[in-house]
Design a protein around this motif. Structure first.
Motif, PDB file in Angstrom:
ATOM      1  N   ARG A  38      67.741  53.840  86.463  1.00  0.00           N
ATOM      2  CA  ARG A  38      67.315  55.119  85.892  1.00  0.00           C
ATOM      3  C   ARG A  38      65.807  55.315  86.046  1.00  0.00           C
ATOM      4  NH1 ARG A  38      71.257  53.806  81.806  1.00  0.00           N
ATOM      5  NH2 ARG A  38      69.608  52.836  80.543  1.00  0.00           N
ATOM      6  N   ALA A  39      65.058  54.233  86.116  1.00  0.00           N
ATOM      7  CA  ALA A  39      63.597  54.332  86.253  1.00  0.00           C
ATOM      8  C   ALA A  39      63.170  54.669  87.674  1.00  0.00           C
ATOM      9  CB  ALA A  39      62.950  53.026  85.814  1.00  0.00           C
ATOM     10  N   GLY A  40      64.088  54.620  88.606  1.00  0.00           N
ATOM     11  CA  GLY A  40      63.762  54.950  89.992  1.00  0.00           C
ATOM     12  C   GLY A  40      63.979  53.765  90.916  1.00  0.00           C
ATOM     13  N   ASN A  41      64.243  54.061  92.168  1.00  0.00           N
ATOM     14  CA  ASN A  41      64.542  52.999  93.133  1.00  0.00           C
ATOM     15  C   ASN A  41      63.363  52.069  93.374  1.00  0.00           C
ATOM     16  OD1 ASN A  41      67.176  53.809  93.565  1.00  0.00           O
ATOM     17  ND2 ASN A  41      66.621  55.246  95.205  1.00  0.00           N
ATOM     18  N   SER A  42      62.162  52.498  93.058  1.00  0.00           N
ATOM     19  CA  SER A  42      60.999  51.671  93.348  1.00  0.00           C
ATOM     20  C   SER A  42      61.037  50.352  92.575  1.00  0.00           C
ATOM     21  CB  SER A  42      59.712  52.431  93.019  1.00  0.00           C
ATOM     22  OG  SER A  42      59.663  52.758  91.639  1.00  0.00           O
ATOM     23  N   LEU A  43      61.500  50.384  91.328  1.00  0.00           N
ATOM     24  CA  LEU A  43      61.560  49.152  90.541  1.00  0.00           C
ATOM     25  C   LEU A  43      62.656  48.224  91.064  1.00  0.00           C
ATOM     26  CD1 LEU A  43      60.979  50.312  86.845  1.00  0.00           C
ATOM     27  CD2 LEU A  43      59.327  49.481  88.522  1.00  0.00           C
ATOM     28  N   LEU A  44      63.820  48.785  91.357  1.00  0.00           N
ATOM     29  CA  LEU A  44      64.902  47.970  91.914  1.00  0.00           C
ATOM     30  C   LEU A  44      64.463  47.326  93.221  1.00  0.00           C
ATOM     31  CD1 LEU A  44      68.068  50.203  91.331  1.00  0.00           C
ATOM     32  CD2 LEU A  44      67.615  47.961  90.298  1.00  0.00           C
ATOM     33  N   GLU A  45      63.856  48.134  94.061  1.00  0.00           N
ATOM     34  CA  GLU A  45      63.418  47.638  95.370  1.00  0.00           C
ATOM     35  C   GLU A  45      62.354  46.565  95.213  1.00  0.00           C
ATOM     36  OE1 GLU A  45      62.228  49.690  99.633  1.00  0.00           O
ATOM     37  OE2 GLU A  45      61.350  50.500  97.782  1.00  0.00           O
ATOM     38  N   THR A  46      61.430  46.755  94.291  1.00  0.00           N
ATOM     39  CA  THR A  46      60.355  45.780  94.086  1.00  0.00           C
ATOM     40  C   THR A  46      60.913  44.452  93.583  1.00  0.00           C
ATOM     41  OG1 THR A  46      58.790  47.553  93.578  1.00  0.00           O
ATOM     42  CG2 THR A  46      58.209  45.322  92.867  1.00  0.00           C
ATOM     43  N   VAL A  47      61.846  44.521  92.632  1.00  0.00           N
ATOM     44  CA  VAL A  47      62.460  43.283  92.123  1.00  0.00           C
ATOM     45  C   VAL A  47      63.211  42.576  93.241  1.00  0.00           C
ATOM     46  CG1 VAL A  47      64.219  42.340  90.571  1.00  0.00           C
ATOM     47  CG2 VAL A  47      62.641  44.079  89.747  1.00  0.00           C
ATOM     48  N   ASP A  48      63.939  43.342  94.028  1.00  0.00           N
ATOM     49  CA  ASP A  48      64.735  42.764  95.109  1.00  0.00           C
ATOM     50  C   ASP A  48      63.853  42.048  96.115  1.00  0.00           C
ATOM     51  OD1 ASP A  48      66.930  42.126  96.584  1.00  0.00           O
ATOM     52  OD2 ASP A  48      67.137  44.098  97.523  1.00  0.00           O
ATOM     53  N   VAL A  49      62.797  42.717  96.568  1.00  0.00           N
ATOM     54  CA  VAL A  49      61.907  42.129  97.575  1.00  0.00           C
ATOM     55  C   VAL A  49      61.147  40.946  96.978  1.00  0.00           C
ATOM     56  CG1 VAL A  49      59.905  42.547  99.053  1.00  0.00           C
ATOM     57  CG2 VAL A  49      61.696  44.290  98.859  1.00  0.00           C
ATOM     58  N   TYR A  50      60.663  41.104  95.743  1.00  0.00           N
ATOM     59  CA  TYR A  50      59.862  40.045  95.117  1.00  0.00           C
ATOM     60  C   TYR A  50      60.674  38.762  94.940  1.00  0.00           C
ATOM     61  CZ  TYR A  50      56.846  37.719  91.698  1.00  0.00           C
ATOM     62  OH  TYR A  50      56.048  36.811  91.041  1.00  0.00           O
ATOM     63  N   THR A  51      61.916  38.890  94.525  1.00  0.00           N
ATOM     64  CA  THR A  51      62.735  37.691  94.304  1.00  0.00           C
ATOM     65  C   THR A  51      63.208  37.068  95.622  1.00  0.00           C
ATOM     66  OG1 THR A  51      64.696  39.106  94.011  1.00  0.00           O
ATOM     67  CG2 THR A  51      63.523  38.424  92.029  1.00  0.00           C
ATOM     68  N   THR A  52      63.406  37.884  96.628  1.00  0.00           N
ATOM     69  CA  THR A  52      63.893  37.329  97.900  1.00  0.00           C
ATOM     70  C   THR A  52      62.772  36.802  98.785  1.00  0.00           C
ATOM     71  OG1 THR A  52      63.881  39.556  98.868  1.00  0.00           O
ATOM     72  CG2 THR A  52      65.960  38.756  97.937  1.00  0.00           C
ATOM     73  N   THR A  53      61.523  37.119  98.448  1.00  0.00           N
ATOM     74  CA  THR A  53      60.380  36.592  99.220  1.00  0.00           C
ATOM     75  C   THR A  53      59.721  35.414  98.516  1.00  0.00           C
ATOM     76  OG1 THR A  53      58.909  38.216  98.189  1.00  0.00           O
ATOM     77  CG2 THR A  53      59.877  38.792 100.331  1.00  0.00           C
ATOM     78  N   GLY A  54      60.429  34.839  97.541  1.00  0.00           N
ATOM     79  CA  GLY A  54      59.910  33.646  96.874  1.00  0.00           C
ATOM     80  C   GLY A  54      58.866  33.926  95.833  1.00  0.00           C
ATOM     81  N   GLY A  55      58.812  35.153  95.301  1.00  0.00           N
ATOM     82  CA  GLY A  55      57.859  35.486  94.251  1.00  0.00           C
ATOM     83  C   GLY A  55      56.436  35.641  94.740  1.00  0.00           C
ATOM     84  N   SER A  56      56.269  36.150  95.952  1.00  0.00           N
ATOM     85  CA  SER A  56      54.922  36.336  96.513  1.00  0.00           C
ATOM     86  C   SER A  56      54.494  37.791  96.361  1.00  0.00           C
ATOM     87  CB  SER A  56      54.911  35.944  97.989  1.00  0.00           C
ATOM     88  OG  SER A  56      53.699  36.320  98.591  1.00  0.00           O
ATOM     89  N   LEU A  57      53.381  38.011  95.652  1.00  0.00           N
ATOM     90  CA  LEU A  57      52.861  39.365  95.495  1.00  0.00           C
ATOM     91  C   LEU A  57      52.451  39.964  96.826  1.00  0.00           C
ATOM     92  CD1 LEU A  57      50.616  38.927  92.304  1.00  0.00           C
ATOM     93  CD2 LEU A  57      52.724  40.284  92.473  1.00  0.00           C
ATOM     94  N   GLU A  58      51.734  39.139  97.630  1.00  0.00           N
ATOM     95  CA  GLU A  58      51.224  39.639  98.900  1.00  0.00           C
ATOM     96  C   GLU A  58      52.366  39.987  99.850  1.00  0.00           C
ATOM     97  OE1 GLU A  58      50.232  37.000  97.325  1.00  0.00           O
ATOM     98  OE2 GLU A  58      48.213  37.581  96.697  1.00  0.00           O
ATOM     99  N   ALA A  59      53.363  39.112  99.958  1.00  0.00           N
ATOM    100  CA  ALA A  59      54.489  39.381 100.860  1.00  0.00           C
ATOM    101  C   ALA A  59      55.249  40.622 100.413  1.00  0.00           C
ATOM    102  CB  ALA A  59      55.415  38.162 100.895  1.00  0.00           C
ATOM    103  N   THR A  60      55.411  40.787  99.102  1.00  0.00           N
ATOM    104  CA  THR A  60      56.100  41.967  98.575  1.00  0.00           C
ATOM    105  C   THR A  60      55.308  43.234  98.893  1.00  0.00           C
ATOM    106  OG1 THR A  60      57.015  40.646  96.762  1.00  0.00           O
ATOM    107  CG2 THR A  60      57.041  43.043  96.495  1.00  0.00           C
ATOM    108  N   ALA A  61      53.995  43.152  98.718  1.00  0.00           N
ATOM    109  CA  ALA A  61      53.154  44.321  98.982  1.00  0.00           C
ATOM    110  C   ALA A  61      53.209  44.710 100.449  1.00  0.00           C
ATOM    111  CB  ALA A  61      51.716  44.027  98.555  1.00  0.00           C
ATOM    112  N   ARG A  62      53.144  43.705 101.334  1.00  0.00           N
ATOM    113  CA  ARG A  62      53.189  44.009 102.777  1.00  0.00           C
ATOM    114  C   ARG A  62      54.522  44.635 103.150  1.00  0.00           C
ATOM    115  NH1 ARG A  62      50.743  38.875 103.201  1.00  0.00           N
ATOM    116  NH2 ARG A  62      52.760  37.966 103.779  1.00  0.00           N
TER     117      ARG A  62
END
Length: 403
Positions: A328-352
């Motif tokens: 309900r908050a928007g796809n951006s949060l779902l997408e961010t959680v998905d990428v962040y958890t699948t990239t090993g919790g890396s802020l930089e990798a998620t941002a890129r």
């Protein structure tokens, strides 16, 4: 070899002394009833039928004493069980229900004081020593009889209370009707109206009676109410009057054996404790999937393991509590959680990967924690969020939202 009591008999009681005691029996009974009403306030306050019943027991005690006195040569062979039958007859359960053990002792002491005071005065001088001995011996035997009455009543009551507790626990685990649970709770004397939770774990190696006694002592010291059941290899406990769930469950864990201990949600009634019990049982079954779980651990902290173990309630909770608020908050949060958890919790990798600034990732992760209560930057919470995204997507496919 003579026993020490028979060696103390001063002399055989004369026929005249026996007749005198028998002749004054009516006066002794009247004196006892008068003394009971005069010296025992609680006796006066009893309903008339209970006073009558206890008065009859007291008078029967005097009759038994007179019989003993008439057969003094065999008095030393009498037993407490004989006194129990002669004095109390079918009254033990009635006596123990009517008055407390302390009150029964007071009643008995009053009877014996009358006997001790008046019997030696009834008989002639040569028989006074024998009369005093008879009173002492009778007092000892009647005391044993009274102890037997209350011990037997306590044993019977304990067995019945255990049965009632087992029935109540079965009703909670089975999710019986609310009226049935309330009725059985009233029968067991359950009083807690708040802070109720169910704990499940493996029992200690103690035998069940010793284990139950140990747990009751722990609960009493902690001012907690408790129901206890050992079901095969599981120890199930219902705790009431819980104030601090983490602290109180840690206190009770001393009664559990090795392995995981899981507790369900806090509820306010035993009717709702069925929900807590279901959560705890499901959590205990799934707990091996998280070897490093705290001990004890809340069933809500085991949502991913419970969902993977087939618990539909846990799966729905993950979807409802995590996936849908993020969606309900928007796809951006779902997408961010998905990428962040699948990239090993890396802020930089998620941002890129998302083509955003790292500070934006930080903001979004903070927002996720605020919405769900689970922090993506914590490994355990990130795992919970990852499983919730999977269950939510699957549930969305299986049950698409209405347009």
């Amino acid at each position: 070899m003579k026993n020490s009591w028979s060696a103390k008999i001063p002399r055989p009681v004369s026929a005249e002394a026996k007749a005198a005691v028998r002749a004054h029996l009516g006066e002794l009974k009247t004196a006892v009833l008068h003394q009971l009403n005069t010296s025992l306030p609680w006796f006066r306050e009893l309903p008339a039928n209970q006073r009558s019943s206890l008065g009859e027991i007291a008078q029967q005690g005097l009759t038994t004493f007179a019989d003993w006195f008439e057969h003094s040569e065999s008095t030393v062979k009498a037993s407490a069980s004989g006194v129990l039958h002669s004095v109390f007859g079918n009254a033990p359960s009635e006596l123990s229900r009517t008055v407390s053990l302390q009150q029964a002792v007071q009643l008995l002491r009053t009877v014996l004081q009358v006997v001790e005071t008046q019997v030696p005065a009834i008989v002639a001088e040569p028989d006074k020593a024998a009369a005093r001995y008879a009173v002492v011996f009778y007092s000892r035997e009647i005391a044993f009889a009274l102890a037997e009455v209350y011990a037997r009543a306590a044993e019977t009551r304990g067995s019945w209370d255990t049965r009632l507790e087992a029935l109540l626990l079965d009703s909670i685990l089975a999710g019986d009707r609310a009226d049935e649970i309330r009725s059985r709770a009233a029968a067991t004397g359950w009083k807690a109206t708040h802070g109720i939770t169910v704990m499940v774990g493996q029992p200690d190696q103690l035998e069940e009676p010793q284990l139950v006694a140990k747990l009751r002592e722990i609960a009493t010291r902690a001012n907690l109410e408790i129901l206890i059941g050992v079901l095969s290899d599981r120890l199930v406990i219902v705790l009431g009057a819980v104030r601090d769930v983490e602290s109180d469950t840690k206190t009770i864990q001393r009664g559990f054996g090795d392995g995981p201990i899981v507790y369900g949600r806090i509820v306010d009634t035993l009717v709702d404790a069925t929900i807590s019990a279901q959560e705890a049982l499901e959590g205990f079954s799934a707990a091996p999937a998280w070897p490093n779980a705290p001990r004890p651990v809340s069933a809500s902290d085991l949502l991913p393991e419970r969902a993977l173990n087939g618990d539909q309630v846990a799966r729905s909770a993950l979807t409802r509590q995590i996936y849908r608020p993020l969606s309900r908050a928007g796809n951006s949060l779902l997408e961010t959680v998905d990428v962040y958890t699948t990239t090993g919790g890396s802020l930089e990798a998620t941002a890129r990967q998302l083509f955003i600034h790292a500070n934006t990732v930080r903001y979004r992760l903070k927002r996720v924690a605020e919405l769900t209560g689970w922090d993506p930057t914590t490994p355990r919470d990130a795992y919970v969020l990852q499983v919730a995204l999977m269950t939510g997507r699957l549930d969305t496919v299986l049950n698409p939202p209405e347009p």
